[in-house]
Structure formats: C-alpha cells, structure tokens
Motif scaffolding. Structure first.
Motif, PDB file in Angstrom:
ATOM      1  N   PRO A  50       1.057  -1.329   0.007  1.00  0.00           N
ATOM      2  CA  PRO A  50      -0.347   0.097  -0.313  1.00  0.00           C
ATOM      3  C   PRO A  50       0.969   1.479   0.366  1.00  0.00           C
ATOM      4  O   PRO A  50       0.318   2.765  -0.289  1.00  0.00           O
ATOM      5  CB  PRO A  50      -0.608   0.042   1.295  1.00  0.00           C
ATOM      6  CG  PRO A  50      -0.879  -1.616   1.631  1.00  0.00           C
ATOM      7  CD  PRO A  50       0.108  -2.145   1.175  1.00  0.00           C
ATOM      8  N   GLN A  51       2.345   0.856   0.507  1.00  0.00           N
ATOM      9  CA  GLN A  51       2.897   2.723   0.741  1.00  0.00           C
ATOM     10  C   GLN A  51       3.481   2.671  -0.391  1.00  0.00           C
ATOM     11  O   GLN A  51       3.193   4.355  -1.448  1.00  0.00           O
ATOM     12  CB  GLN A  51       4.269   2.369   2.011  1.00  0.00           C
ATOM     13  CG  GLN A  51       3.372   2.158   3.160  1.00  0.00           C
ATOM     14  CD  GLN A  51       3.694   0.455   3.749  1.00  0.00           C
ATOM     15  OE1 GLN A  51       3.376  -0.059   2.653  1.00  0.00           O
ATOM     16  NE2 GLN A  51       3.749   0.320   4.706  1.00  0.00           N
ATOM     17  N   LYS A  79       3.384   7.755   7.439  1.00  0.00           N
ATOM     18  CA  LYS A  79       4.671   8.552   7.275  1.00  0.00           C
ATOM     19  C   LYS A  79       5.536   8.084   8.339  1.00  0.00           C
ATOM     20  O   LYS A  79       6.801   8.700   7.887  1.00  0.00           O
ATOM     21  CB  LYS A  79       4.296   9.824   9.122  1.00  0.00           C
ATOM     22  CG  LYS A  79       2.938  10.567   8.651  1.00  0.00           C
ATOM     23  CD  LYS A  79       2.964  11.322   7.478  1.00  0.00           C
ATOM     24  CE  LYS A  79       2.418  12.750   7.672  1.00  0.00           C
ATOM     25  NZ  LYS A  79       1.882  12.961   5.660  1.00  0.00           N
ATOM     26  N   GLY A  80       5.674   6.615   8.438  1.00  0.00           N
ATOM     27  CA  GLY A  80       6.616   5.927   9.176  1.00  0.00           C
ATOM     28  C   GLY A  80       7.668   5.393   7.673  1.00  0.00           C
ATOM     29  O   GLY A  80       8.691   4.792   8.131  1.00  0.00           O
ATOM     30  N   ALA A  81       7.058   5.092   7.055  1.00  0.00           N
ATOM     31  CA  ALA A  81       7.382   4.508   5.904  1.00  0.00           C
ATOM     32  C   ALA A  81       8.785   5.318   5.246  1.00  0.00           C
ATOM     33  O   ALA A  81       8.904   6.113   5.237  1.00  0.00           O
ATOM     34  CB  ALA A  81       6.704   4.238   4.346  1.00  0.00           C
ATOM     35  N   ASP A  82       9.821   4.309   4.903  1.00  0.00           N
ATOM     36  CA  ASP A  82      11.529   4.851   4.254  1.00  0.00           C
ATOM     37  C   ASP A  82      11.180   5.561   2.279  1.00  0.00           C
ATOM     38  O   ASP A  82      10.890   4.165   1.621  1.00  0.00           O
ATOM     39  CB  ASP A  82      12.240   3.765   4.311  1.00  0.00           C
ATOM     40  CG  ASP A  82      13.550   4.008   4.391  1.00  0.00           C
ATOM     41  OD1 ASP A  82      13.420   5.576   3.334  1.00  0.00           O
ATOM     42  OD2 ASP A  82      14.641   3.639   4.312  1.00  0.00           O
ATOM     43  N   LEU A  87      10.775   4.298  -2.927  1.00  0.00           N
ATOM     44  CA  LEU A  87      11.316   4.727  -4.582  1.00  0.00           C
ATOM     45  C   LEU A  87      12.031   3.534  -5.053  1.00  0.00           C
ATOM     46  O   LEU A  87      12.307   3.670  -6.399  1.00  0.00           O
ATOM     47  CB  LEU A  87      11.913   6.397  -4.438  1.00  0.00           C
ATOM     48  CG  LEU A  87      10.874   7.350  -3.688  1.00  0.00           C
ATOM     49  CD1 LEU A  87      11.291   8.366  -3.748  1.00  0.00           C
ATOM     50  CD2 LEU A  87       9.997   7.916  -5.057  1.00  0.00           C
ATOM     51  N   ASP A  88      13.412   2.715  -4.684  1.00  0.00           N
ATOM     52  CA  ASP A  88      14.049   2.111  -5.100  1.00  0.00           C
ATOM     53  C   ASP A  88      13.397   1.340  -5.543  1.00  0.00           C
ATOM     54  O   ASP A  88      13.635   0.446  -6.629  1.00  0.00           O
ATOM     55  CB  ASP A  88      15.021   1.851  -3.672  1.00  0.00           C
ATOM     56  CG  ASP A  88      15.879   2.509  -3.527  1.00  0.00           C
ATOM     57  OD1 ASP A  88      16.121   3.537  -3.782  1.00  0.00           O
ATOM     58  OD2 ASP A  88      17.094   1.842  -2.194  1.00  0.00           O
ATOM     59  N   LYS A  89      12.364   0.248  -4.844  1.00  0.00           N
ATOM     60  CA  LYS A  89      11.754  -0.699  -5.659  1.00  0.00           C
ATOM     61  C   LYS A  89      11.163  -0.160  -6.838  1.00  0.00           C
ATOM     62  O   LYS A  89      10.812  -0.667  -8.028  1.00  0.00           O
ATOM     63  CB  LYS A  89      10.833  -1.432  -4.342  1.00  0.00           C
ATOM     64  CG  LYS A  89       9.983  -2.319  -5.073  1.00  0.00           C
ATOM     65  CD  LYS A  89       9.280  -3.470  -3.650  1.00  0.00           C
ATOM     66  CE  LYS A  89       8.544  -3.570  -4.955  1.00  0.00           C
ATOM     67  NZ  LYS A  89       7.588  -5.005  -3.433  1.00  0.00           N
ATOM     68  N   LEU A  90      10.496   1.061  -6.355  1.00  0.00           N
ATOM     69  CA  LEU A  90       9.222   1.557  -7.904  1.00  0.00           C
ATOM     70  C   LEU A  90      10.460   1.810  -9.361  1.00  0.00           C
ATOM     71  O   LEU A  90      10.011   2.029 -10.173  1.00  0.00           O
ATOM     72  CB  LEU A  90       8.460   2.875  -7.064  1.00  0.00           C
ATOM     73  CG  LEU A  90       7.722   2.127  -6.198  1.00  0.00           C
ATOM     74  CD1 LEU A  90       6.516   3.511  -5.984  1.00  0.00           C
ATOM     75  CD2 LEU A  90       6.186   1.578  -7.173  1.00  0.00           C
ATOM     76  N   GLU A  91      11.847   2.541  -8.763  1.00  0.00           N
ATOM     77  CA  GLU A  91      12.735   2.649  -9.801  1.00  0.00           C
ATOM     78  C   GLU A  91      12.806   1.161 -10.541  1.00  0.00           C
ATOM     79  O   GLU A  91      13.469   1.440 -11.985  1.00  0.00           O
ATOM     80  CB  GLU A  91      13.396   2.803  -9.150  1.00  0.00           C
ATOM     81  CG  GLU A  91      14.879   3.530 -10.540  1.00  0.00           C
ATOM     82  CD  GLU A  91      14.992   4.713  -9.936  1.00  0.00           C
ATOM     83  OE1 GLU A  91      16.211   6.008 -10.731  1.00  0.00           O
ATOM     84  OE2 GLU A  91      16.215   4.824  -8.445  1.00  0.00           O
ATOM     85  N   LYS A  92      13.022   0.461  -9.967  1.00  0.00           N
ATOM     86  CA  LYS A  92      13.897  -0.258 -10.107  1.00  0.00           C
ATOM     87  C   LYS A  92      12.744  -1.556 -10.901  1.00  0.00           C
ATOM     88  O   LYS A  92      12.734  -2.521 -12.283  1.00  0.00           O
ATOM     89  CB  LYS A  92      14.096  -1.753  -9.271  1.00  0.00           C
ATOM     90  CG  LYS A  92      14.781  -3.289  -9.181  1.00  0.00           C
ATOM     91  CD  LYS A  92      14.922  -3.906  -8.065  1.00  0.00           C
ATOM     92  CE  LYS A  92      16.011  -3.044  -7.238  1.00  0.00           C
ATOM     93  NZ  LYS A  92      16.442  -3.943  -6.046  1.00  0.00           N
ATOM     94  N   MET A  93      10.935  -1.121 -10.643  1.00  0.00           N
ATOM     95  CA  MET A  93       9.746  -2.184 -11.675  1.00  0.00           C
ATOM     96  C   MET A  93       9.988  -1.452 -12.475  1.00  0.00           C
ATOM     97  O   MET A  93       8.829  -1.524 -14.130  1.00  0.00           O
ATOM     98  CB  MET A  93       8.811  -1.807 -10.918  1.00  0.00           C
ATOM     99  CG  MET A  93       9.101  -2.990  -8.898  1.00  0.00           C
ATOM    100  SD  MET A  93       7.319  -2.176  -8.133  1.00  0.00           S
ATOM    101  CE  MET A  93       5.747  -2.886  -9.705  1.00  0.00           C
ATOM    102  N   GLY A  94      10.234  -0.145 -13.164  1.00  0.00           N
ATOM    103  CA  GLY A  94      10.131   0.846 -13.999  1.00  0.00           C
ATOM    104  C   GLY A  94       9.060   1.585 -14.279  1.00  0.00           C
ATOM    105  O   GLY A  94       9.042   2.043 -15.258  1.00  0.00           O
TER     106      GLY A  94
END
Length: 155
Positions: A50-51, A79-82, A87-94
């Motif tokens: 969900p984040q 608010k506690g999410a890194d 963004l690292d994961k979303l970028e890796k996914m494209g």
C-alpha cells in the motif's frame, strides 16, 4: 424494511470498554487494520505494498511535473515509511524515474513513467471495487458523515 447485519467491535474483539471514546478509538484502529490488510492482499499480485501505491498516486498527482522525496513524505498516509526504499523498488520496477534536480543539485526529482501510469490504471478498478465492497453497508451520506467525523477528530 431492510436490516443490515454487521459485527460490532465489542463482539469482534471480545472486549468491554470503559467509555465510548475508548471504544471509538479501538474501533478506528481495528478498522484501519481491516482496510490495510485488504489492500495488502489486493496489491500483492502487482508486487507492491500500500505504501508503494500511495507514493505512485502522489507522484502521478504532480505529473508531468517532478516531485521531490521530501514532498512525497509530507503527504504520505504512512509517515513512518522509508521513502527512499519505496522509490528504490518503484524505480527497479520501472514505475518511476529519479534524477538530480536541475535547479538544486542536492535534491532529487521523481517522475512517474508510462509503466507506472499503466500500473495505476490496472489497479484503479480493483481499488474502486474493494472500496465499494468494504463500504457496502453505508450510504453516500453516511460515508460523508463518517469522513466529516474523522476530520473533526484530527481537528
């Protein structure tokens, strides 16, 4: 006459409360977890949490303009999410692209990609259906009243 059956929080968690205020607070937390788990289950097939979904929606809301990680963090639901890891994961996914900001080399610009837009488009009908199923026992007017009450709580 239509009777709507639902489970009361007292019965659900097998507890008595000292006050209606305490009961309402526990009910809000319990209901949050109910919604959260439903989203986790639904988004699992898209390999996101969900984040991640929240971050993608925030970035898409600024599209075609870029958004900084700090701006994302300010409006995230969790608010506690890194943000960096998300963004690292979303970028890796494209689904997103990051680059140094042209006007401030210490900042990062984040944009959603076509793949990210398509992912959100694929998820949107599922989110809508999920919400209508989970909120099937309340009317539009009751949903508005609930939203108003929750806003009032955060006062």
């Amino acid at each position: 006459m239509l009777y709507i059956c639902y489970v009361k929080i007292d019965d659900e968690i097998k507890s008595k409360f000292d006050s209606n205020i305490q009961k309402a607070m526990v009910n809000i937390i319990y209901t949050h977890n109910f919604f959260w788990q439903s989203q986790v289950t639904m988004l699992k097939k898209h390999a996101i949490q969900p984040q991640h979904y929240n971050v993608l929606r925030i970035i898409k809301g600024k599209h075609p303009n870029p958004v900084s990680p700090g701006e994302i963090k300010k409006v995230m639901l969790d608010k506690g999410a890194d943000v960096t890891r998300l963004l690292d994961k979303l970028e890796k996914m494209g689904a997103v692209k990051r680059k140094l900001c042209d006007s401030n080399r210490r900042m990062m610009d984040v944009n959603i990609t076509d793949k990210g837009i398509k992912l959100l488009a694929a998820i949107a009908p599922e989110i809508k259906k999920n919400a209508s199923v989970q909120l099937k026992n309340i009317s539009e007017q009751e949903a508005q009243k609930l939203s108003d009450l929750l806003d009032k709580i955060r006062g």
